[in-house]
Design an enzyme around this catalytic site. Structure first.
Site, PDB file in Angstrom:
ATOM      1  N   ARG A 109      42.531  42.476  58.542  1.00  0.00           N
ATOM      2  CA  ARG A 109      43.863  41.856  59.457  1.00  0.00           C
ATOM      3  C   ARG A 109      43.771  40.566  59.273  1.00  0.00           C
ATOM      4  O   ARG A 109      45.129  39.640  59.244  1.00  0.00           O
ATOM      5  CB  ARG A 109      43.519  41.802  60.877  1.00  0.00           C
ATOM      6  CG  ARG A 109      43.736  43.266  61.439  1.00  0.00           C
ATOM      7  CD  ARG A 109      43.349  43.522  62.911  1.00  0.00           C
ATOM      8  NE  ARG A 109      42.147  42.679  63.431  1.00  0.00           N
ATOM      9  CZ  ARG A 109      41.686  42.443  64.584  1.00  0.00           C
ATOM     10  NH1 ARG A 109      42.477  42.598  65.598  1.00  0.00           N
ATOM     11  NH2 ARG A 109      40.391  41.894  64.870  1.00  0.00           N
TER      12      ARG A 109
ATOM     13  N   ASP B  53      46.818  45.300  59.557  1.00  0.00           N
ATOM     14  CA  ASP B  53      46.353  45.689  60.926  1.00  0.00           C
ATOM     15  C   ASP B  53      46.654  47.386  60.866  1.00  0.00           C
ATOM     16  O   ASP B  53      47.578  47.853  61.054  1.00  0.00           O
ATOM     17  CB  ASP B  53      47.156  45.223  62.165  1.00  0.00           C
ATOM     18  CG  ASP B  53      46.330  45.467  63.455  1.00  0.00           C
ATOM     19  OD1 ASP B  53      45.356  46.440  63.449  1.00  0.00           O
ATOM     20  OD2 ASP B  53      46.648  44.943  64.348  1.00  0.00           O
TER      21      ASP B  53
ATOM     22  N   ASN C  23      36.008  51.666  56.140  1.00  0.00           N
ATOM     23  CA  ASN C  23      35.078  50.854  56.834  1.00  0.00           C
ATOM     24  C   ASN C  23      35.640  50.238  58.323  1.00  0.00           C
ATOM     25  O   ASN C  23      34.797  49.900  58.843  1.00  0.00           O
ATOM     26  CB  ASN C  23      34.501  50.029  55.947  1.00  0.00           C
ATOM     27  CG  ASN C  23      33.489  48.848  56.662  1.00  0.00           C
ATOM     28  OD1 ASN C  23      32.590  49.131  57.029  1.00  0.00           O
ATOM     29  ND2 ASN C  23      34.043  47.641  57.025  1.00  0.00           N
TER      30      ASN C  23
ATOM     31  N   TYR D 166      32.936  56.080  71.014  1.00  0.00           N
ATOM     32  CA  TYR D 166      32.507  55.669  69.594  1.00  0.00           C
ATOM     33  C   TYR D 166      31.669  56.634  69.061  1.00  0.00           C
ATOM     34  O   TYR D 166      31.995  56.778  68.012  1.00  0.00           O
ATOM     35  CB  TYR D 166      31.426  54.272  69.650  1.00  0.00           C
ATOM     36  CG  TYR D 166      31.100  53.859  68.469  1.00  0.00           C
ATOM     37  CD1 TYR D 166      31.982  52.939  67.613  1.00  0.00           C
ATOM     38  CD2 TYR D 166      29.817  53.933  67.923  1.00  0.00           C
ATOM     39  CE1 TYR D 166      31.657  52.652  66.421  1.00  0.00           C
ATOM     40  CE2 TYR D 166      29.351  53.384  66.849  1.00  0.00           C
ATOM     41  CZ  TYR D 166      30.495  52.702  66.085  1.00  0.00           C
ATOM     42  OH  TYR D 166      29.963  52.275  64.873  1.00  0.00           O
TER      43      TYR D 166
ATOM     44  N   LYS E  85      32.646  58.941  65.747  1.00  0.00           N
ATOM     45  CA  LYS E  85      31.722  59.067  64.552  1.00  0.00           C
ATOM     46  C   LYS E  85      31.402  60.545  64.026  1.00  0.00           C
ATOM     47  O   LYS E  85      31.433  60.793  63.054  1.00  0.00           O
ATOM     48  CB  LYS E  85      30.560  58.159  64.490  1.00  0.00           C
ATOM     49  CG  LYS E  85      31.110  56.640  64.621  1.00  0.00           C
ATOM     50  CD  LYS E  85      31.762  56.376  63.416  1.00  0.00           C
ATOM     51  CE  LYS E  85      32.111  54.691  63.447  1.00  0.00           C
ATOM     52  NZ  LYS E  85      32.819  54.083  62.269  1.00  0.00           N
TER      53      LYS E  85
ATOM     54  N   THR F  74      25.008  42.686  61.152  1.00  0.00           N
ATOM     55  CA  THR F  74      26.476  42.211  60.806  1.00  0.00           C
ATOM     56  C   THR F  74      27.049  41.499  62.262  1.00  0.00           C
ATOM     57  O   THR F  74      26.281  41.249  63.217  1.00  0.00           O
ATOM     58  CB  THR F  74      27.237  43.253  60.536  1.00  0.00           C
ATOM     59  OG1 THR F  74      27.504  44.345  61.808  1.00  0.00           O
ATOM     60  CG2 THR F  74      26.713  44.454  59.547  1.00  0.00           C
TER      61      THR F  74
END
Length: 253
Positions: free
Chosen positions: A33, A59, A86, A147, A151, A182
């Site tokens: 973005r 986006d 990703n 989530y 996945k 991260t």
């Protein structure tokens, strides 16, 4: 030179995929973005590796942003050889406490976006060859809110697609890291160390990406970086789902 397109490339695993692919001589199309962050990354990679880097600010939650990336992936005159799906984000609360529109955006970025980009990539890659890497998670093997469900879908779809399209020269690999250092958790408003996970449970992004690229090159459908998380995945196959779901409440993977 091969050309790799990476979504969510401005930080975290996406930026690490960009750095490692650039070091291997691949030209890049980096997508996120934030145009400013992408331009800074592109300048760094051009100078360090002498490669071409195309910046595509988009986006993926919006129809316009999604279409711009689909168009680029579908371009057979300037083909993409490696697609890295990703882009993603996490939500800080339980499903019933989250705003439903946030959950819908979450579903779009984790399921609709990789599905559309895989469809576009396969249309351009079949017969010519290519590689698709879907960044999933160990959470996909554990029951934990939307989530994990997203996945899990990505892992299952990658398994099927790898078997189906490898005959056309296209491999599909779901890379499934565990907790990785991260900015992912910080973006959810969680301070480092607030996940209830000991230090041994955390991975480093360069190691995750290195193993993921290695497994993708071997044509593996699923890549679980690190022996400790391979053991976790093995346990999820034999332990009751209620037990693994309870353990998963300690943190987000």
């Amino acid at each position: 030179m091969p050309v790799a397109l990476i979504t969510g490339a401005s930080a975290g695993l996406g930026a690490e995929f960009a750095r490692q692919l650039a070091a291997r001589g691949a030209d890049l199309v980096v997508v996120a973005r934030s145009a400013g962050s992408l331009e800074a990354l592109a300048a760094e990679l051009r100078e360090a590796n002498g490669i071409a880097v195309e910046v595509l600010a988009a986006d993926l939650v919006t129809a316009e942003g999604m279409q711009s990336v689909v168009t680029r992936v579908s371009d057979t005159e300037h083909p993409i050889d490696v697609l890295v799906n990703n882009a993603g984000f996490g939500l800080p609360l339980h499903f019933a406490d989250n705003d439903i529109e946030d959950e819908v955006r979450h579903l779009r970025i984790h399921v609709e976006a990789p599905m559309r980009l895989m469809h576009a990539a396969l249309g351009a890659m079949r017969g010519r060859g290519g590689r698709i890497i879907n960044v999933a998670s160990v959470a996909g093997f554990i029951s934990r809110s939307t989530y994990s469900a997203c996945k899990q879908w990505l892992i299952g779809f990658s398994r099927w697609a790898n078997a189906e399209y490898s005959r056309d020269g296209v491999t599909v690999t779901a890379v499934c890291p565990g907790f990785t250092h991260t900015t992912f958790h910080e973006r959810m408003g969680l301070a480092p160390g607030h996940e209830g996970i000991p230090a041994i449970g955390w991975l480093n992004a360069p190691d995750v990406v290195r193993q993921g690229l290695r497994d993708a090159a071997r044509g593996k459908a699923v890549s679980v970086p690190s022996l400790r998380y391979k053991a976790v995945v093995a346990l999820t196959r034999v332990l009751p789902s209620a037990l693994t779901a309870g353990a998963a409440r300690r943190g987000r993977v």
